[in-house]
Write an enzyme that holds these catalytic residues in place. Sequence first.
Site, short mmCIF file in Angstrom:
data_model
loop_
_atom_site.label_atom_id
_atom_site.label_comp_id
_atom_site.label_asym_id
_atom_site.label_seq_id
_atom_site.Cartn_x
_atom_site.Cartn_y
_atom_site.Cartn_z
N ILE A 19 32.85 35.17 50.75
CA ILE A 19 32.59 34.23 49.65
C ILE A 19 31.83 33.14 50.05
O ILE A 19 31.09 32.49 51.22
CB ILE A 19 33.86 33.44 49.18
N CYS A 75 52.28 47.82 46.19
CA CYS A 75 52.56 48.39 44.97
C CYS A 75 53.57 47.18 44.18
O CYS A 75 53.60 46.26 45.05
CB CYS A 75 53.85 49.21 45.26
#
Lengths: 82, 670
Positions: free
Chosen positions: B291, B2
Amino acid sequence: MAYLEAVRSFIIENFLFGDDAQLTEDTSFLEDGIVDSTGILELVAFLEETYDITVEDDELIPENMDRLNSIVRYLEKKLSDV
Amino acid sequence: MCGIAGICLLNNSGEISLEVLRRMTAALHHRGPDEAGIYLDHQVGLGHARLSIIDLSSGCQPIHNEDETLWIIYNGEVYNYVELKQELVEKGYSFYTTSDTEVVLQLYQEEGPDCLERLNGQFAMAIWDAKKQELFLARDRVGIRPLHYTIQNNALIFSSEIKSIFMVESVPREIDPIAMDQIFTFWTTLPGYTIFKNIHELPPGHYLKLSKGQIIVKRYWDFPLYPRYEHWDLSPYELSEQIRQLLLEAVRIRLRADVTVGSYLSGGLDSSGVTSLIVNNFNSEACTFGIRFEEEAFDEGDHQNRMVSFLKVNHREVHAHNKKIGSVFPEVVWHTEKPLLRTAPVPLFLLSRLVRENSLKVVLTGEGADEVFGGYNIFREAKVRRFWAKQPHSDRRSALIDTLYPYIFKNPRLQRSLHSFFSRGLNQIDDPFFSHLIRWENTSNIKKFFSQELQTQIGAYNGYEQLRQSLPAAYDQWDGLSQAQYLEIVLFLSNYLLSSQGDRMAMGNSVEIRLPFLDPNLMEFMGRVPSRWKILGLNEKHILKKSFTPLLPEEIIRRAKHPYRAPIKHSLLNENACAYTKEMLSESMLKKAGLFKADKVNLLIRKMLKVDQSREIDDMALVGILSSQLVYQQFVANFPHQFPRAISLDLVVDRRKTRSSTLIKLKRKN
């Protein structure tokens, strides 16, 4: 003298980016962080191309390449040997 | 995961605007797009943007205690909340949510700031004690979650991200010359600093208390390292077994969530080990993400594919093409909020986007293993240089350096020059920064691009001296590796790896990363493992490799460490990126920002455009200058005080118009 000016200009343009205040003929490139280890290759490429020489592996030592005056000495000897 | 934000008045004058709090919270929307809530009274305002992971239905924040005298906004996870909650229930506490947040709040009520030492997790929080009129801010041990603050106009303003603090229009936005000096030495700011003047970071392992107008900042934890006489006297086998058990537990509790948890998988030892623990013990159908690079020098595809077929995971990969890296770089700097010297964060931003596109919002990663277990070349380099320093003229000793950097030494012509380079400072083995001085001095060369004005503002400031004074008292008693580990953890890990390359890149796409290698129990154990088992000879992370041997293919255990890096010159100086690079590096923009000498930057670009492969130091200068210009442009010159995205509040507790005992909930979403 011509060697000195040419090499000096190359160092100033490529490693000091125009700022020549700290560069004397006896300034150590490595100790003063002007040319780092891999930058030596750029310097060698410049010397080989400009003076049409081949820098041999055993010549590629700080004693020949680490200061303006050592490069000039090296070039004078190298080119007189040709 | 958050975002949190808030304002606390230092005395009873003034008032806090709901609209400003709403804007501060809206600036954190990417950190928490699921819900938003605000608490407001005469003294304090708290804003929360929520990414729902635990307790999806009732965990909306701010959350209060039983008599509504304590209010918390919280960014993070405490993985041992299940056990802590049981303890609290036995003591008579009751709970109105099933979230970890409420457990943290009640534990604070029970134990005060000491509760932080009981929390196993990653967090930044603010707790308002309405009865005592006290604000408590805290951050996790190693700084996985960010927290910044400033004091302006008689108020403490804080937030997960600086852009949210800047939503308060009266807060000045100015680049700090001292921070520039730090970044262009240490690769990041020193703890407590940010790139902006008077915007502070609450350092990792610290809490802040504001009471009766007085602010106290206190350290509650430091990275555990011990002198030799306090090390474990256990065999390598016993150590590796215990480490595997600790890691298994660290992974187990990090899989606690009410949503699916995935994993990053690069093909390196650390992420392969973590993923293997997940697949073998908890979830045989785990989703993994990796990646790929177009340049072979950066790509780990072969090893990644090997692990995918070995573990039979559901793998997705993102292709970090050079042009893509260049085009998203400005967005990445918007999230990092500080200049960078590498483009390595960018592919991780693209990777978290891929995670989100696959509807996941939590992943485990291998970050932290290199710091805790001794994986970096800089550790090995220091070890070789210490050994070399005993016989400075020994060719055999100096030749050990070649084995550390085979990609630099692949040209035998460079050998003597490189040995000269690494021999600098060999007579300084007693210097506390022996391991890092070459790196820092090399990086400092980029300061020659600083403008005269910036150099004048920096003046005689000495970052080394400041860092020296902040070293722990026991530092001198540690061995060389422990000292180097400490520097790497305090500087590089907290402020770069976990921030610019960690939290910010993941939260930029609303993804939470969880890091088993930074589990406090594991770090505590590793602090007493003798250095010789961390790096055996020159074999990095030896004891971790031993722990993972039963779990991984031999080629993954044996492969040479592949430093994670991303292309720079071909990413930033290509036709796709050049529109903004040209603008940011133009003479007029450089002069406007006043940070760098325009003529020198121009020569650098001209030089880099001429060559195919640029030097590393030139690459770093380019990234540093460009990212500083982007920070200036995005945060100082052209900061958007109003975000286009308005947030709707799911919970508002407004106590301004009533006595403090009465609670008004304006709106609550079901």
